[in-house]
Design a protein around this motif. Structure first.
Motif, PDB file in Angstrom:
ATOM      1  N   MET A   1      45.672   1.658  63.494  1.00 38.28           N
ATOM      2  CA  MET A   1      46.112   1.762  64.825  1.00 38.28           C
ATOM      3  C   MET A   1      47.474   2.328  64.740  1.00 38.28           C
ATOM      4  N   LYS A   2      47.672   3.455  65.321  1.00 36.79           N
ATOM      5  CA  LYS A   2      49.106   4.389  65.225  1.00 36.79           C
ATOM      6  C   LYS A   2      50.104   4.003  66.066  1.00 36.79           C
ATOM      7  N   ILE A   3      51.110   3.725  65.480  1.00 41.12           N
ATOM      8  CA  ILE A   3      52.554   3.710  66.303  1.00 41.12           C
ATOM      9  C   ILE A   3      53.067   5.071  66.663  1.00 41.12           C
ATOM     10  N   ASN A   4      53.068   5.064  67.928  1.00 42.05           N
ATOM     11  CA  ASN A   4      53.734   6.587  68.376  1.00 42.05           C
ATOM     12  C   ASN A   4      55.131   6.333  68.970  1.00 42.05           C
ATOM     13  N   LEU A   5      55.984   6.569  68.076  1.00 44.02           N
ATOM     14  CA  LEU A   5      57.419   6.388  68.322  1.00 44.02           C
ATOM     15  C   LEU A   5      57.986   6.931  69.682  1.00 44.02           C
ATOM     16  N   LYS A   6      58.584   6.265  70.659  1.00 41.15           N
ATOM     17  CA  LYS A   6      59.108   6.477  71.836  1.00 41.15           C
ATOM     18  C   LYS A   6      57.973   6.822  72.787  1.00 41.15           C
ATOM     19  N   ASN A   7      56.669   6.618  72.424  1.00 42.98           N
ATOM     20  CA  ASN A   7      55.630   6.685  73.304  1.00 42.98           C
ATOM     21  C   ASN A   7      54.555   5.588  73.605  1.00 42.98           C
ATOM     22  N   GLY A   8      54.412   4.649  72.491  1.00 38.40           N
ATOM     23  CA  GLY A   8      53.360   3.607  72.820  1.00 38.40           C
ATOM     24  C   GLY A   8      52.542   3.449  71.253  1.00 38.40           C
ATOM     25  N   ILE A   9      51.482   2.793  71.439  1.00 37.96           N
ATOM     26  CA  ILE A   9      50.711   2.438  70.281  1.00 37.96           C
ATOM     27  C   ILE A   9      49.525   2.659  70.528  1.00 37.96           C
ATOM     28  N   ASP A  10      48.707   3.266  69.747  1.00 40.02           N
ATOM     29  CA  ASP A  10      47.133   3.392  69.787  1.00 40.02           C
ATOM     30  C   ASP A  10      47.077   4.536  71.207  1.00 40.02           C
ATOM     31  N   LYS A  11      45.987   4.010  71.941  1.00 42.32           N
ATOM     32  CA  LYS A  11      45.970   4.752  73.401  1.00 42.32           C
ATOM     33  C   LYS A  11      46.843   4.333  74.375  1.00 42.32           C
ATOM     34  N   LEU A  12      47.931   3.431  74.075  1.00 42.58           N
ATOM     35  CA  LEU A  12      48.785   2.897  74.958  1.00 42.58           C
ATOM     36  C   LEU A  12      50.040   3.709  75.225  1.00 42.58           C
ATOM     37  N   LEU A  13      50.419   4.240  76.403  1.00 49.93           N
ATOM     38  CA  LEU A  13      51.428   5.072  76.636  1.00 49.93           C
ATOM     39  C   LEU A  13      52.463   4.389  77.779  1.00 49.93           C
ATOM     40  N   PHE A  14      53.719   4.500  77.198  1.00 53.53           N
ATOM     41  CA  PHE A  14      54.507   3.989  78.227  1.00 53.53           C
ATOM     42  C   PHE A  14      54.547   4.383  79.571  1.00 53.53           C
ATOM     43  N   GLY A  15      54.520   3.373  80.662  1.00 51.28           N
ATOM     44  CA  GLY A  15      54.273   4.068  81.993  1.00 51.28           C
ATOM     45  C   GLY A  15      52.841   4.117  82.519  1.00 51.28           C
ATOM     46  N   MET A  16      52.018   3.753  81.870  1.00 54.57           N
ATOM     47  CA  MET A  16      50.549   3.369  82.179  1.00 54.57           C
ATOM     48  C   MET A  16      50.703   2.084  83.220  1.00 54.57           C
TER      49      MET A  16
END
Length: 144
Positions: A1-16
């Motif tokens: 499960m990948k942490i995407n710095l400044k964006n979210g984690i896995d398939k989650l994106l900030f702003g959803m």
């Protein structure tokens, strides 16, 4: 499960929105409102606690996870000592950590990436990631 710095984690994106998350992960294990009326969704299988900010039209703005498979740039975090985490993440740009201790926990906060690694008994047990705020505005990553 990948942490995407400044964006979210896995398939989650900030702003959803909640419906976007439910379309990916299904119905949450539990949902409730916090003291500020923000909506919280819990996903036990993924070990996610997701916060949707009421003052931001209920957009996803904060993710907490204790999933053992969390990785940042191929480096696992949960279960490692903070010394190892710091060494692993320094080349990724996470070099400065503010430390706070309470009870059996220590929080290590990196403000540039709005990330907290929480340890207990010397080992990482939880990662918190928040949406980035720039010029007093959230940088939402999810595009409809």
């Amino acid at each position: 499960m990948k942490i995407n710095l400044k964006n979210g984690i896995d398939k989650l994106l900030f702003g959803m929105l909640q419906k976007d998350v439910v379309a990916i992960y299904g119905k949450p294990t539990k949902s409730y409102k916090d003291e500020d009326e923000n909506v919280i969704l819990l996903y036990n299988d993924q070990k996610f606690r997701l916060t949707f900010y009421v003052e931001e039209d209920l957009k996803l703005g904060y993710i907490v996870s204790s999933n053992e498979d969390l990785q940042l740039e191929g480096q696992k975090i949960i279960g490692k000592t903070m010394e190892v985490v710091k060494k692993d993440l320094a080349p990724k740009g996470l070099k400065t950590w503010d430390e706070e201790s309470f009870d059996t926990f220590e929080n290590y906060f990196n403000e540039d990436f709005w990330m907290i690694v929480q340890t207990e008994f010397g080992y990482a047990v939880k990662v918190e990631l928040g949406a980035i705020i720039k010029n007093d505005e959230f940088e939402w990553k999810f595009k409809k």
